[in-house]
Design a protein around this motif. Structure first.
Motif, mmCIF file in Angstrom:
data_model
loop_
_atom_site.group_PDB
_atom_site.id
_atom_site.type_symbol
_atom_site.label_atom_id
_atom_site.label_comp_id
_atom_site.label_asym_id
_atom_site.label_seq_id
_atom_site.Cartn_x
_atom_site.Cartn_y
_atom_site.Cartn_z
ATOM 1 N N VAL A 72 51.075 28.796 39.317
ATOM 2 C CA VAL A 72 50.673 27.413 39.525
ATOM 3 C C VAL A 72 49.306 27.437 40.202
ATOM 4 N N VAL A 73 48.330 26.780 39.576
ATOM 5 C CA VAL A 73 46.975 26.736 40.122
ATOM 6 C C VAL A 73 46.937 25.729 41.272
ATOM 7 N N LEU A 74 46.470 26.204 42.432
ATOM 8 C CA LEU A 74 46.401 25.355 43.630
ATOM 9 C C LEU A 74 44.973 25.019 44.028
ATOM 10 N N GLN B 38 41.961 34.421 38.637
ATOM 11 C CA GLN B 38 41.706 34.794 37.256
ATOM 12 C C GLN B 38 40.247 35.194 37.092
ATOM 13 N N LEU B 39 40.057 36.429 36.646
ATOM 14 C CA LEU B 39 38.721 36.955 36.367
ATOM 15 C C LEU B 39 38.720 37.540 34.966
ATOM 16 N N GLN B 40 37.796 37.076 34.151
ATOM 17 C CA GLN B 40 37.658 37.575 32.778
ATOM 18 C C GLN B 40 38.988 37.559 32.035
ATOM 19 N N GLY B 41 39.744 36.475 32.220
ATOM 20 C CA GLY B 41 40.996 36.294 31.501
ATOM 21 C C GLY B 41 42.199 37.013 32.081
ATOM 22 N N GLU C 265 39.886 30.381 39.392
ATOM 23 C CA GLU C 265 41.038 29.598 39.812
ATOM 24 C C GLU C 265 41.895 30.397 40.786
ATOM 25 N N ILE C 266 42.517 29.672 41.716
ATOM 26 C CA ILE C 266 43.415 30.264 42.708
ATOM 27 C C ILE C 266 44.827 29.792 42.367
#
Length: 175
Positions: A7-9, A43-46, A83-84
């Motif tokens: 879940v992106v916070l 998320q880094l480079q997918g 995104e975190i």
């Protein structure tokens, strides 16, 4: 880790200073609440990877964070706009009638007469209530491309059916 388990916070903003600090854009009700959920996945480079928080603080009207293993501006720059997220299992159970916004995304919205108004593509927070943003069907009989519906339980929102991924609403399709 599958993204459906996350879940992106929030997300990282600009680099702050020269020692690897980053601004944080929090999507939680109380901005500092983002720090209550760990470990963070970014998320880094997918690809998702876990990061550890070394320190955080409020700075002006915003938040900044220092991560373990990020020691300078160049290392932090790589993380800007990442995104975190946290694992869904680490979030508290919600009370009946409460929903995480992410759970509503993609749900079909149908009025009491059975008219398909569209699908939830976004949520907006206003001062008085949350608002569902719907993408209407391409063949919408009323020529709508988008609809905004207040997320008011009882008056507008009649049922959220998670199993069928459908929200029943009392709403005129021409509005």
């Amino acid at each position: 880790m599958k993204s459906s388990d996350l879940v992106v916070l929030g997300k990282f903003g600009a680099v702050y200073g020269i020692n690897g600090w980053l601004k944080v854009n929090s999507y939680t009700d109380v901005p500092e609440g983002i720090y209550d959920y760990t470990p963070w996945q970014i998320q880094l480079q997918g690809n998702w990877r876990q990061v550890q928080i070394s320190s955080w603080k409020r700075h002006g009207n915003g938040l900044i964070v220092k991560l373990v293993d990020v020691g300078d501006r160049d290392q932090a720059q790589v993380l800007v706009n990442a995104e975190i997220a946290v694992e869904r299992a680490s979030l508290p159970e919600l009370e009946q009638g409460d929903y995480y916004w992410r759970d509503l995304m993609g749900m079909a919205v149908v009025n009491l007469e059975g008219y398909h108004l569209g699908e939830v593509v976004d949520m907006m927070e206003t001062g008085s209530n949350d608002v569902l943003v719907l993408k209407a069907n391409k063949t919408d009989a009323f020529g709508k491309k988008e609809r905004l519906l207040p997320f008011l339980t009882d008056s507008v929102i009649k049922e959220v059916n998670r199993a069928e991924r459908r929200i029943s609403v009392d709403w005129d399709p021409d509005f």
